[in-house]
Enzyme design. Sequence first.
Site, short mmCIF file in Angstrom:
data_model
loop_
_atom_site.label_atom_id
_atom_site.label_comp_id
_atom_site.label_asym_id
_atom_site.label_seq_id
_atom_site.Cartn_x
_atom_site.Cartn_y
_atom_site.Cartn_z
N HIS A 26 0.84 -1.20 0.00
CA HIS A 26 0.00 0.00 0.00
C HIS A 26 0.88 1.25 0.00
CE1 HIS A 26 0.57 1.50 4.18
NE2 HIS A 26 0.83 0.24 4.44
N CYS A 27 0.29 2.35 -0.51
CA CYS A 27 0.95 3.65 -0.44
C CYS A 27 0.11 4.52 0.48
CB CYS A 27 1.10 4.26 -1.83
SG CYS A 27 -0.46 4.52 -2.68
N ALA A 28 0.13 5.84 0.30
CA ALA A 28 -0.58 6.73 1.22
C ALA A 28 -2.09 6.58 1.14
CB ALA A 28 -0.19 8.18 0.92
N THR A 29 -2.61 6.24 -0.05
CA THR A 29 -4.07 6.20 -0.21
C THR A 29 -4.59 4.91 -0.81
OG1 THR A 29 -3.90 7.23 -2.41
CG2 THR A 29 -4.19 8.71 -0.52
N ARG A 30 -3.74 4.09 -1.44
CA ARG A 30 -4.22 2.96 -2.24
C ARG A 30 -3.64 1.62 -1.76
NH1 ARG A 30 -2.64 5.51 -8.18
NH2 ARG A 30 -2.92 7.68 -7.59
#
Length: 463
Positions: A26-30
Amino acid sequence: MATNEEIAKQVVEAIGGEENIQSIAHCATRLRVMVHDHEKVDVEAVEEIEKVKGAFYNSGQYQIIFGTGTVNRIYEAVTNQGVSGTTKSDMKEESKKQGTTFQRAIRTFGDVFVPIIPVLVATGLFMGLRGLITQEQVLALFGLTPDSISDNFLLFTEVLTDTAFVFLPALVAWSTFRVFGGTPVIGLVLGLMLVSPALPNAWDVAGGGAEPLYFLGFIPVIGYQGSVLPAFFAGMVGAKVEKYFRKRVPEALDLIVTPFLVLLIMITLSLFALGPVLHLVENWIFEGTKALLELPLGLSGLIIGFFHQIIVITGVHHIFNFLEIQLLENLNYNPFNPIITASIAAQGGAALAVGVKSKSKKMKALAYPSSLSAFLGITEPAIFGVNLRHGKPFIMGLIGGGVAGFLAALFNLQATGMAITVIPGTLLYLNEQLFIYLIVNIVAIAVAFTLTYLFGYKETTEK
């Protein structure tokens, strides 16, 4: 309301079950999922899951938008079910052969710069606060004048605002070594060598206060304070050189010989070849961007404000980090930030209009948080979850961004930093520009909201 554990189970089922998951990160939003068989993924089922703000396939990954904070909890819930997670660097290795060459290059560029952004954001905030507290009008409220500020205090503020940019090559080289599999501390030292006080300072040379050192009578050698490309390519080549020697130097000598050879070869190559050539390229890029931003009558804002979010969809918008760094370094202000702020705020306005007009509880529950996310500077939930899904709201958002970007350029708005926009971005305009900045954002939201509400969204489009 479903729990995060229940949502995680639904996600795993919709993407074909645990056996179809190759890796997940995962990244910051996804939530980013790589699967074995794309045909087993039920994208519509994914989009119907509670808290999901959108889902799409890009660069070899299924990306499911949950938003800041939520995505961390969902990822933890998924991995708690026994699904093997992976780091983003591992996933990058798995997906490095997917997508076009250009997409892979930009993805790598983003991997290098994302870890550096927080300190640049902090530096921008320091610049904004310094601009605020040194304003004559603000000082007058406390019965002070600019002469009342001590030199020692100004020196302290310079430490806060200048350090990240003075040593920017060190940060870039460190991060590039990390991304390309080298030893980060070697990259850090190589970057520090590029800004060694033994070399003529780049800013002094540019200002005419110092002269470059000329080797062999024609190779100009200077420090690379604030430069990005020389450090980036030095880090990329340096990591490959390090890997070469790691495989060939005996283990007993590796600790001593490999760092010695890497630093010797790379500082020589950087100062006498990579540096002079890439510094020239860097100047061309900067001058080209500056020429676009200097188009008369607000045309630069109209063009950039309209097209910026289209570029965000492609995922190559990380390259703008480099441009903003160069603008701040060369101009001491950032005219790009207020224009892209307009484009971001407009997408939030369009998503808000969908939420207001829609009669669907699920769409309202999706649109309102997505618009708020955009107003905080992150447009992916609004774009992929709402606007682009219905088509016309996205176009109305582009129009709103173009109109407000036009105003930002017309009034010559100048940010004191980078990387934060809309509501958080207010901190970059804590001076006489604040009122105009607020007007630009209000116009962006109002134009996109009105056009979307009147022409860009019908209830039938939800079906």
